[in-house]
Write an enzyme that holds these catalytic residues in place. Structure first.
Site, PDB file in Angstrom:
ATOM      1  N   HIS A  43     -26.697 -68.160 -16.171  1.00 26.46           N
ATOM      2  CA  HIS A  43     -25.363 -68.737 -16.371  1.00 26.46           C
ATOM      3  C   HIS A  43     -24.427 -68.144 -15.315  1.00 26.46           C
ATOM      4  O   HIS A  43     -23.739 -67.161 -15.563  1.00 26.46           O
ATOM      5  CB  HIS A  43     -24.867 -68.414 -17.780  1.00 26.46           C
ATOM      6  CG  HIS A  43     -23.599 -69.124 -18.151  1.00 26.46           C
ATOM      7  ND1 HIS A  43     -23.345 -69.558 -19.438  1.00 26.46           N
ATOM      8  CD2 HIS A  43     -22.494 -69.463 -17.429  1.00 26.46           C
ATOM      9  CE1 HIS A  43     -22.155 -70.127 -19.479  1.00 26.46           C
ATOM     10  NE2 HIS A  43     -21.620 -70.075 -18.269  1.00 26.46           N
ATOM     11  N   HIS A  50     -22.391 -61.240 -13.253  1.00 21.54           N
ATOM     12  CA  HIS A  50     -23.825 -61.019 -13.530  1.00 21.54           C
ATOM     13  C   HIS A  50     -24.642 -61.908 -12.591  1.00 21.54           C
ATOM     14  O   HIS A  50     -24.903 -61.508 -11.471  1.00 21.54           O
ATOM     15  CB  HIS A  50     -24.165 -61.204 -15.016  1.00 21.54           C
ATOM     16  CG  HIS A  50     -23.389 -62.277 -15.727  1.00 21.54           C
ATOM     17  ND1 HIS A  50     -23.401 -63.586 -15.347  1.00 21.54           N
ATOM     18  CD2 HIS A  50     -22.568 -62.198 -16.825  1.00 21.54           C
ATOM     19  CE1 HIS A  50     -22.644 -64.299 -16.167  1.00 21.54           C
ATOM     20  NE2 HIS A  50     -22.120 -63.489 -17.061  1.00 21.54           N
ATOM     21  N   GLU A  71     -27.051 -72.906 -16.687  1.00 23.67           N
ATOM     22  CA  GLU A  71     -25.975 -73.339 -17.572  1.00 23.67           C
ATOM     23  C   GLU A  71     -24.625 -72.892 -17.027  1.00 23.67           C
ATOM     24  O   GLU A  71     -24.530 -71.926 -16.266  1.00 23.67           O
ATOM     25  CB  GLU A  71     -26.186 -72.799 -18.992  1.00 23.67           C
ATOM     26  CG  GLU A  71     -26.251 -71.288 -19.096  1.00 23.67           C
ATOM     27  CD  GLU A  71     -26.519 -70.824 -20.520  1.00 23.67           C
ATOM     28  OE1 GLU A  71     -27.175 -71.562 -21.283  1.00 23.67           O
ATOM     29  OE2 GLU A  71     -26.063 -69.712 -20.864  1.00 23.67           O
ATOM     30  N   THR A 115     -17.999 -64.628 -22.937  1.00 24.20           N
ATOM     31  CA  THR A 115     -19.228 -65.310 -23.332  1.00 24.20           C
ATOM     32  C   THR A 115     -18.861 -66.660 -23.913  1.00 24.20           C
ATOM     33  O   THR A 115     -17.715 -66.884 -24.326  1.00 24.20           O
ATOM     34  CB  THR A 115     -20.032 -64.481 -24.349  1.00 24.20           C
ATOM     35  OG1 THR A 115     -21.298 -65.108 -24.588  1.00 24.20           O
ATOM     36  CG2 THR A 115     -19.289 -64.338 -25.665  1.00 24.20           C
ATOM     37  N   HIS A 201     -27.284 -68.589 -28.687  1.00 19.57           N
ATOM     38  CA  HIS A 201     -26.158 -67.665 -28.800  1.00 19.57           C
ATOM     39  C   HIS A 201     -26.334 -66.762 -30.020  1.00 19.57           C
ATOM     40  O   HIS A 201     -26.349 -67.222 -31.154  1.00 19.57           O
ATOM     41  CB  HIS A 201     -24.803 -68.360 -28.886  1.00 19.57           C
ATOM     42  CG  HIS A 201     -23.681 -67.454 -28.434  1.00 19.57           C
ATOM     43  ND1 HIS A 201     -23.321 -67.310 -27.117  1.00 19.57           N
ATOM     44  CD2 HIS A 201     -22.883 -66.613 -29.121  1.00 19.57           C
ATOM     45  CE1 HIS A 201     -22.335 -66.443 -27.018  1.00 19.57           C
ATOM     46  NE2 HIS A 201     -22.054 -65.998 -28.216  1.00 19.57           N
ATOM     47  N   ASP A 202     -26.460 -65.491 -29.735  1.00 17.53           N
ATOM     48  CA  ASP A 202     -26.584 -64.442 -30.762  1.00 17.53           C
ATOM     49  C   ASP A 202     -27.835 -64.582 -31.632  1.00 17.53           C
ATOM     50  O   ASP A 202     -27.892 -64.020 -32.735  1.00 17.53           O
ATOM     51  CB  ASP A 202     -25.340 -64.384 -31.654  1.00 17.53           C
ATOM     52  CG  ASP A 202     -24.127 -63.853 -30.894  1.00 17.53           C
ATOM     53  OD1 ASP A 202     -24.323 -63.168 -29.878  1.00 17.53           O
ATOM     54  OD2 ASP A 202     -22.992 -64.128 -31.328  1.00 17.53           O
ATOM     55  N   GLY A 223     -30.802 -64.026 -24.594  1.00 17.57           N
ATOM     56  CA  GLY A 223     -30.591 -63.085 -23.510  1.00 17.57           C
ATOM     57  C   GLY A 223     -30.126 -61.724 -23.984  1.00 17.57           C
ATOM     58  O   GLY A 223     -30.840 -60.730 -23.893  1.00 17.57           O
ATOM     59  N   HIS A 224     -28.915 -61.674 -24.523  1.00 21.91           N
ATOM     60  CA  HIS A 224     -28.301 -60.400 -24.897  1.00 21.91           C
ATOM     61  C   HIS A 224     -29.179 -59.628 -25.875  1.00 21.91           C
ATOM     62  O   HIS A 224     -29.528 -58.459 -25.642  1.00 21.91           O
ATOM     63  CB  HIS A 224     -26.925 -60.661 -25.517  1.00 21.91           C
ATOM     64  CG  HIS A 224     -26.182 -59.419 -25.886  1.00 21.91           C
ATOM     65  ND1 HIS A 224     -25.472 -58.676 -24.974  1.00 21.91           N
ATOM     66  CD2 HIS A 224     -26.043 -58.783 -27.072  1.00 21.91           C
ATOM     67  CE1 HIS A 224     -24.924 -57.632 -25.579  1.00 21.91           C
ATOM     68  NE2 HIS A 224     -25.259 -57.673 -26.853  1.00 21.91           N
TER      69      HIS A 224
END
Length: 249
Positions: A43, A50, A71, A115, A201-202, A223-224
């Site tokens: 992203h 990043h 994205e 984010t 997401h999350d 990812g995170h």
């Protein structure tokens, strides 16, 4: 099987904290693929905190053999870099036109947003967005729109030409049991009208088993959480744990 696409933004963030190229993103992506990932997601944002524009090119040229998903906000424009060692951000569409990723996930985030935290509001004028979707599809890329689990909005994604939607799962992560039926209804509707379904997401190892039960879910982007979990279990074991969950019927 639900495909696991690994977002490597946080690995790029670690790389950017020191001079040089450690960790090397291409090598890291190759490890993810070797351990079973079916896709790599990046992203790039205008501040390039990043993933950088050049990373997108390098990863595409690496011929990873899995889906490459870029994205971002399709309206993000040129931005000069404050760092002389980093090339300027050419604009999101300039990256897509050059790289032509397998999948392009469009996200309505602002330039300085930490984010992604909401999906598109397609009740507004979508003329320009629809034009960009058409252009991206003509480049040979699948187009996915980052969307909330809103039954009124999902048909609008289909109407402007999206191939898939990526359900924003932030609310799910906060309350998996309480929100799952909302996501289930959204997935059923999307499938019924011919949209593919991604989610992201999350998501993490704790809530993935429930999300994996979503009807017709094709892909998750993580990812995170995966980056953090790999600190505990190692990268290969962490990916194996996700695959074990995603392979279940």
């Amino acid at each position: 099987m639900i495909a696991l696409s690994i977002n490597i933004n946080k690995v790029a963030l670690i790389r950017n904290s020191r001079p040089g190229n450690n960790p090397d993103l291409v090598n890291y992506a190759k490890k993810c693929v070797r351990y079973g990932a079916k896709g790599i997601t990046v992203h790039p944002r205008p501040d390039q905190r990043h993933i950088r524009a050049q990373d997108c090119i390098n990863l595409a040229n690496a011929n990873l053999g899995v889906e490459f998903n870029i994205e971002g906000n399709p309206f993000a424009s040129y931005c000069a870099s404050d760092d002389e060692s980093v090339s300027d951000y050419p604009g999101f569409m300039a990256i897509i036109r050059q790289v032509k990723p397998d999948q392009c996930t469009l996200v309505p985030d602002s330039h300085q947003q930490k984010t992604s935290d909401h999906g598109f509001d397609l009740t507004q004028d979508t003329t320009e967005l629809a034009k960009l979707i058409t252009e991206i599809k003509n480049l040979g890329c699948r187009v996915s729109l980052f969307m909330d689990a809103d039954l009124n909005q999902i048909p609008l994604a289909k109407a402007i030409g999206a191939d898939r939607i990526e359900l924003y799962t932030g609310p799910f992560a906060e309350d998996p049991e309480g929100t799952f039926n909302t996501y289930k209804a959204a997935a059923l509707l999307a499938h019924e009208i011919g949209l593919g379904i991604n989610a992201g997401h999350d998501l993490n190892l704790e809530n993935m088993a429930l999300m994996a039960q979503l009807p017709s879910l094709e892909e998750v982007s993580i990812g995170h959480a995966l980056t953090l979990e790999a600190m505990d279990f190692g990268l290969e074991e962490t990916i194996n744990r996700y695959i074990h969950i995603l392979e279940k019927d």
